[in-house]
Design a protein around this motif. Structure first.
Motif, PDB file in Angstrom:
ATOM      1  N   THR A  26       0.859  -1.184   0.000  1.00 51.22           N
ATOM      2  CA  THR A  26       0.000   0.000   0.000  1.00 51.22           C
ATOM      3  C   THR A  26       0.894   1.232   0.000  1.00 51.22           C
ATOM      4  OG1 THR A  26      -1.734  -1.145   1.242  1.00 51.22           O
ATOM      5  CG2 THR A  26      -1.826   1.250   1.210  1.00 51.22           C
TER       6      THR A  26
ATOM      7  N   ILE B 217      -3.494   3.482  -1.656  1.00 49.28           N
ATOM      8  CA  ILE B 217      -3.689   2.700  -2.871  1.00 49.28           C
ATOM      9  C   ILE B 217      -2.978   1.352  -2.743  1.00 49.28           C
ATOM     10  CG2 ILE B 217      -3.370   2.626  -5.375  1.00 49.28           C
ATOM     11  CD1 ILE B 217      -5.279   4.833  -4.458  1.00 49.28           C
ATOM     12  N   LYS B 218      -3.717   0.292  -3.005  1.00 52.01           N
ATOM     13  CA  LYS B 218      -3.159  -1.060  -3.016  1.00 52.01           C
ATOM     14  C   LYS B 218      -2.502  -1.306  -4.372  1.00 52.01           C
ATOM     15  CE  LYS B 218      -4.626  -5.923  -2.738  1.00 52.01           C
ATOM     16  NZ  LYS B 218      -5.793  -6.834  -2.595  1.00 52.01           N
TER      17      LYS B 218
ATOM     18  N   ASP C  24      -4.072  -0.470  -8.058  1.00 52.65           N
ATOM     19  CA  ASP C  24      -5.508  -0.667  -8.235  1.00 52.65           C
ATOM     20  C   ASP C  24      -6.212   0.654  -7.958  1.00 52.65           C
ATOM     21  OD1 ASP C  24      -8.111  -1.478  -8.422  1.00 52.65           O
ATOM     22  OD2 ASP C  24      -8.004  -3.005  -6.854  1.00 52.65           O
TER      23      ASP C  24
ATOM     24  N   SER D  52      -8.937   1.120  -5.278  1.00 54.04           N
ATOM     25  CA  SER D  52      -8.630   0.997  -3.846  1.00 54.04           C
ATOM     26  C   SER D  52      -9.506   1.868  -2.955  1.00 54.04           C
ATOM     27  CB  SER D  52      -7.152   1.326  -3.599  1.00 54.04           C
ATOM     28  OG  SER D  52      -6.307   0.402  -4.245  1.00 54.04           O
TER      29      SER D  52
ATOM     30  N   GLY E 112     -11.389  -1.723  -3.730  1.00 51.43           N
ATOM     31  CA  GLY E 112     -10.552  -2.547  -4.584  1.00 51.43           C
ATOM     32  C   GLY E 112     -11.332  -3.308  -5.632  1.00 51.43           C
TER      33      GLY E 112
ATOM     34  N   ASP F 142      -3.005   8.922  -8.872  1.00 46.71           N
ATOM     35  CA  ASP F 142      -2.665   7.663  -8.190  1.00 46.71           C
ATOM     36  C   ASP F 142      -1.499   6.964  -8.885  1.00 46.71           C
ATOM     37  OD1 ASP F 142      -4.781   8.104  -6.446  1.00 46.71           O
ATOM     38  OD2 ASP F 142      -6.171   6.851  -7.583  1.00 46.71           O
TER      39      ASP F 142
END
Length: 294
Positions: A74, A84-85, A132, A135, A139, A162
């Protein structure tokens, strides 16, 4: 009934799927229009089953490949969606810092095909990050229909932030040499083009069938390799003006058009996949990154 093949399907059906996949047709309208082509033994369910992605049987890289370090992390996107993953992958055998690649998904979140692509790029000798953009909404939900609906609710310029934040994360990673490129598909192709505009330190960009920017092109420093599908009239319509502007500004670029293939031809999970074109495009992509990120 024999299994369907791509050659059994009319071009109009692929055009319908393209419209559906890009939020230009609601599912009900897609199914209704698809019924016009359910003739001669073809049924709507069989057409739907054929067109929808098959992730389980189309991986090119084992998720547990022993030659890879691949796990979810993350990172923070202060100007974008916050936490954000992302999937971070690199070859286990690396003894030196690696060049990096940001891998950008389509308009449905970080699905298994994009994860697979990120791992594949890592096996080629890079450290890769595949964020992703869903997220902030929980997600990728596990299926593309919901993923498309979710991504549609996010502002695309916020999502761009992002991926720019992912570039910064990778640039500062202890295993990265700071030389970073980006590759993206469809929506991710647009992101790749826009990162070339917005990120002065980007070293290379490879948009696959991505929408073209019209402003700020004078700011591009990264060499571009642009990959287009020959049958993709919707996206290809913007290329002539983009090419003209890039060349007038003396921006390094090369474009490849793959004849008789559909938008999404690199995506292994749907019948739009064209293995010869996808393999050639991928080989060119990796060679380009090896040249520009060294």
């Amino acid at each position: 009934m024999k299994p369907l093949k791509k050659e059994d399907i009319k071009q109009e059906v692929f055009d319908l799927y393209d419209a559906y996949a890009h939020n230009k047709l609601e599912r009900r309208d897609f199914v209704q229009k698809l019924s016009l082509y359910a003739v001669g033994g073809l049924t709507v369910p069989s057409l739907m089953s054929f067109l929808m992605p098959d992730y389980e049987n189309t991986y090119l890289v084992d998720k547990n490949n022993p030659d890879l370090d691949s796990s979810f992390i993350t990172y923070n996107s202060a100007k974008g969606g916050g936490k954000i993953k992302a999937l971070l992958s690199k070859p286990k055998s690396a003894e030196e810092k690696l060049p990096g690649i940001v891998v950008v998904h389509e308009n449905r979140g970080l699905n298994p095909y994009i994860e697979d692509t990120a791992r594949r790029a890592a096996l080629a000798g890079f450290i890769t990050i595949a964020p992703d953009a869903l997220s902030p909404l929980g997600g990728y939900p596990g299926n593309d229909d919901e993923g498309r609906a979710m991504q549609k609710t996010r502002d695309r310029n916020e999502m761009l932030e992002d991926f720019i934040a992912a570039f910064e994360y990778l640039k500062n990673h202890e295993d990265c040499n700071g030389k970073i490129g980006v590759v993206g598909f469809c929506f991710g192709g647009w992101i790749s083009n826009m990162m070339a505009v917005k990120v002065p330190d980007l070293k290379a960009a490879v948009p696959f069938y991505g929408g073209q920017p019209t402003e700020g092109l004078e700011n591009i420093n990264a060499p571009l390799m642009l990959q287009y599908a020959g049958l993709d009239e919707r996206v290809n319509a913007g290329w002539a003006a983009y090419e003209k502007a890039l060349n007038e500004l003396d921006k390094e670029n090369v474009a490849y058009f793959y004849p008789e293939v559909h938008h999404g031809f690199h995506n292994t999970s749907t019948p739009r996949y064209d293995e010869p074109a996808a393999e050639l495009a991928w080989s060119r992509t990796i060679t380009f990154f090896r040249e520009k990120l060294k």
